[in-house]
Design an enzyme around this catalytic site. Structure first.
Site, PDB file in Angstrom:
ATOM      1  N   ASN A   9      -1.422   6.360   2.442  1.00  0.00           N
ATOM      2  CA  ASN A   9       0.022   6.147   2.311  1.00  0.00           C
ATOM      3  C   ASN A   9       0.220   5.217   1.120  1.00  0.00           C
ATOM      4  O   ASN A   9      -0.002   4.013   1.229  1.00  0.00           O
ATOM      5  CB  ASN A   9       0.563   5.509   3.601  1.00  0.00           C
ATOM      6  CG  ASN A   9       2.008   5.078   3.448  1.00  0.00           C
ATOM      7  OD1 ASN A   9       2.710   5.514   2.535  1.00  0.00           O
ATOM      8  ND2 ASN A   9       2.453   4.219   4.360  1.00  0.00           N
ATOM      9  N   LYS A  11       2.866   4.313  -0.285  1.00  0.00           N
ATOM     10  CA  LYS A  11       4.138   3.545  -0.249  1.00  0.00           C
ATOM     11  C   LYS A  11       4.842   3.670  -1.603  1.00  0.00           C
ATOM     12  O   LYS A  11       4.858   4.757  -2.176  1.00  0.00           O
ATOM     13  CB  LYS A  11       3.881   2.093   0.137  1.00  0.00           C
ATOM     14  CG  LYS A  11       2.998   1.977   1.376  1.00  0.00           C
ATOM     15  CD  LYS A  11       2.967   0.610   1.958  1.00  0.00           C
ATOM     16  CE  LYS A  11       1.925   0.555   3.057  1.00  0.00           C
ATOM     17  NZ  LYS A  11       2.029  -0.626   3.881  1.00  0.00           N
ATOM     18  N   HIS A  98       7.237   5.198  10.207  1.00  0.00           N
ATOM     19  CA  HIS A  98       6.401   4.101   9.705  1.00  0.00           C
ATOM     20  C   HIS A  98       7.090   2.765  10.006  1.00  0.00           C
ATOM     21  O   HIS A  98       8.315   2.662   9.955  1.00  0.00           O
ATOM     22  CB  HIS A  98       6.173   4.250   8.194  1.00  0.00           C
ATOM     23  CG  HIS A  98       5.122   3.317   7.688  1.00  0.00           C
ATOM     24  ND1 HIS A  98       5.398   2.001   7.370  1.00  0.00           N
ATOM     25  CD2 HIS A  98       3.799   3.486   7.478  1.00  0.00           C
ATOM     26  CE1 HIS A  98       4.280   1.415   6.985  1.00  0.00           C
ATOM     27  NE2 HIS A  98       3.294   2.289   7.039  1.00  0.00           N
ATOM     28  N   GLU A 168      -0.314   2.053  14.533  1.00  0.00           N
ATOM     29  CA  GLU A 168      -0.331   1.025  13.493  1.00  0.00           C
ATOM     30  C   GLU A 168       0.322  -0.246  14.028  1.00  0.00           C
ATOM     31  O   GLU A 168       1.550  -0.388  13.967  1.00  0.00           O
ATOM     32  CB  GLU A 168       0.452   1.511  12.271  1.00  0.00           C
ATOM     33  CG  GLU A 168      -0.118   2.758  11.644  1.00  0.00           C
ATOM     34  CD  GLU A 168       0.263   2.858  10.165  1.00  0.00           C
ATOM     35  OE1 GLU A 168      -0.661   2.917   9.349  1.00  0.00           O
ATOM     36  OE2 GLU A 168       1.455   2.840   9.843  1.00  0.00           O
ATOM     37  N   GLY A 174      -0.761  -4.367   6.111  1.00  0.00           N
ATOM     38  CA  GLY A 174      -0.626  -5.097   4.851  1.00  0.00           C
ATOM     39  C   GLY A 174      -0.905  -6.581   4.982  1.00  0.00           C
ATOM     40  O   GLY A 174      -0.594  -7.362   4.085  1.00  0.00           O
ATOM     41  N   SER A 214      -4.614  -2.450   7.687  1.00  0.00           N
ATOM     42  CA  SER A 214      -5.665  -3.159   6.961  1.00  0.00           C
ATOM     43  C   SER A 214      -7.041  -2.517   7.128  1.00  0.00           C
ATOM     44  O   SER A 214      -8.044  -3.218   7.278  1.00  0.00           O
ATOM     45  CB  SER A 214      -5.687  -4.637   7.359  1.00  0.00           C
ATOM     46  OG  SER A 214      -4.448  -5.240   7.021  1.00  0.00           O
TER      47      SER A 214
HETATM   48  C1  PEP Z   1       0.251   1.616   6.216  1.00  0.00           C
HETATM   49  O1  PEP Z   1       1.083   1.384   5.362  1.00  0.00           O
HETATM   50  O2  PEP Z   1       0.393   2.614   6.940  1.00  0.00           O
HETATM   51  C2  PEP Z   1      -0.885   0.703   6.324  1.00  0.00           C
HETATM   52  C3  PEP Z   1      -1.693   0.848   7.333  1.00  0.00           C
HETATM   53  O3  PEP Z   1      -1.018  -0.256   5.349  1.00  0.00           O
HETATM   54  P1  PEP Z   1      -2.314  -1.221   5.113  1.00  0.00           P
HETATM   55  O4  PEP Z   1      -3.522  -0.326   5.180  1.00  0.00           O
HETATM   56  O5  PEP Z   1      -2.096  -1.813   3.779  1.00  0.00           O
HETATM   57  O6  PEP Z   1      -2.308  -2.212   6.220  1.00  0.00           O
END
Ligand code: PEP
Length: 253
Positions: A9, A11, A98, A168, A174, A214
């Protein structure tokens, strides 16, 4: 056995077509002929067409996804993108629900459910993101939140063959703070049980449940090694091919 599925993703990154081509090419070349794991890239809308062309040029098995869509097919909805437009641009998937859309854009379970219905009806496959905040986890609300997000997010969805769930935890996105493999496994097992109650055991056993939050090369193997963790939705680490590629490879069974 469920085939692992790792999606990037991106973003609102990268910020130029030049950087998009460079990153995508590194991923495409790195995953050439890799069929043991399903991999997808979800770039910002303006770069979908570019990526679709690139993937086709390379005859890549990497799939394309959008990061959001609207509930209507067409019309006066300035700034929105329909599910059919995503399909037409080469997308197989769309990410919905999300946490950044839930918490920064104020999207409700009911609205997300409308999007899920519209996307499935158009022929897209949906990656439905769910997950609790830190306050909800600390208040022992994790299962109640996941239950609500699954039940309401999938209201009126009759079958799950075109659906992926991404667990998530909001506190792990993040932040550099990932769930422990056991925390991820517990949440995934709970989601699978709940889906089994709603759709039956065969559907629950076939459902891909990604972990997101992460995920990095050094924690991917243990996370993806959990019995109910079927892949990853990757944010920050998807922006560097030398981090994304080992995460995808951690999914090779
Ligand atoms: C995400 O945006 O779905 C995500 C898991 O971000 P990160 O891996 O940066 O935590």
């Amino acid at each position: 056995m469920r085939k692992k599925f790792v999606a990037g993703n991106w973003k609102m990154n990268p910020t130029s077509a030049h950087d998009v081509v460079r990153l995508a090419t590194e991923v495409i070349v790195g995953l050439k002929d890799e069929g043991r794991v399903t991999a997808a890239l979800c770039p910002p809308f303006p770069y979908l067409g570019l990526l679709d062309t690139l993937l086709k040029q390379h005859k890549s098995q990497v799939l394309l996804g959008g990061q959001n869509c609207y509930i209507e097919k067409d019309g006066a909805f300035t700034g929105e993108v329909s599910p059919a437009m995503l399909l037409d641009t080469g997308c197989k998937y769309v990410i919905l629900g999300h946490s950044e859309r839930r918490h920064k854009m104020g999207e409700s379970d009911a609205f997300i459910n409308q999007k899920v219905g519209a996307a499935l009806a158009a022929g897209l496959e949906v990656i439905l993101c769910i997950g609790e905040t830190l306050a909800e986890r600390e208040g022992n609300q994790t299962e109640a939140v996941l239950d609500r997000q699954v039940t309401q997010g999938l209201a009126d969805v009759k079958e799950l063959s075109k659906l992926v769930i991404a667990y998530e935890p909001v506190w792990a996105i993040g932040t550099g703070k990932n769930a422990t493999p056991q925390q991820a496994q517990d949440a995934h097992a709970f989601i699978r049980r709940r889906v089994g109650q709603l759709y039956g055991d065969p559907a629950a056993q076939a459902l891909i449940i990604q972990y997101g939050g992460s995920v990095k090369p050094d924690n991917a193997a243990t996370l993806l090694g959990q019995p109910d963790v079927d892949g990853a939705l990757v944010g920050g680490a998807a922006l560097k091919a030398d981090q994304f590629l080992p995460i995808v490879r951690a999914g090779i069974l």
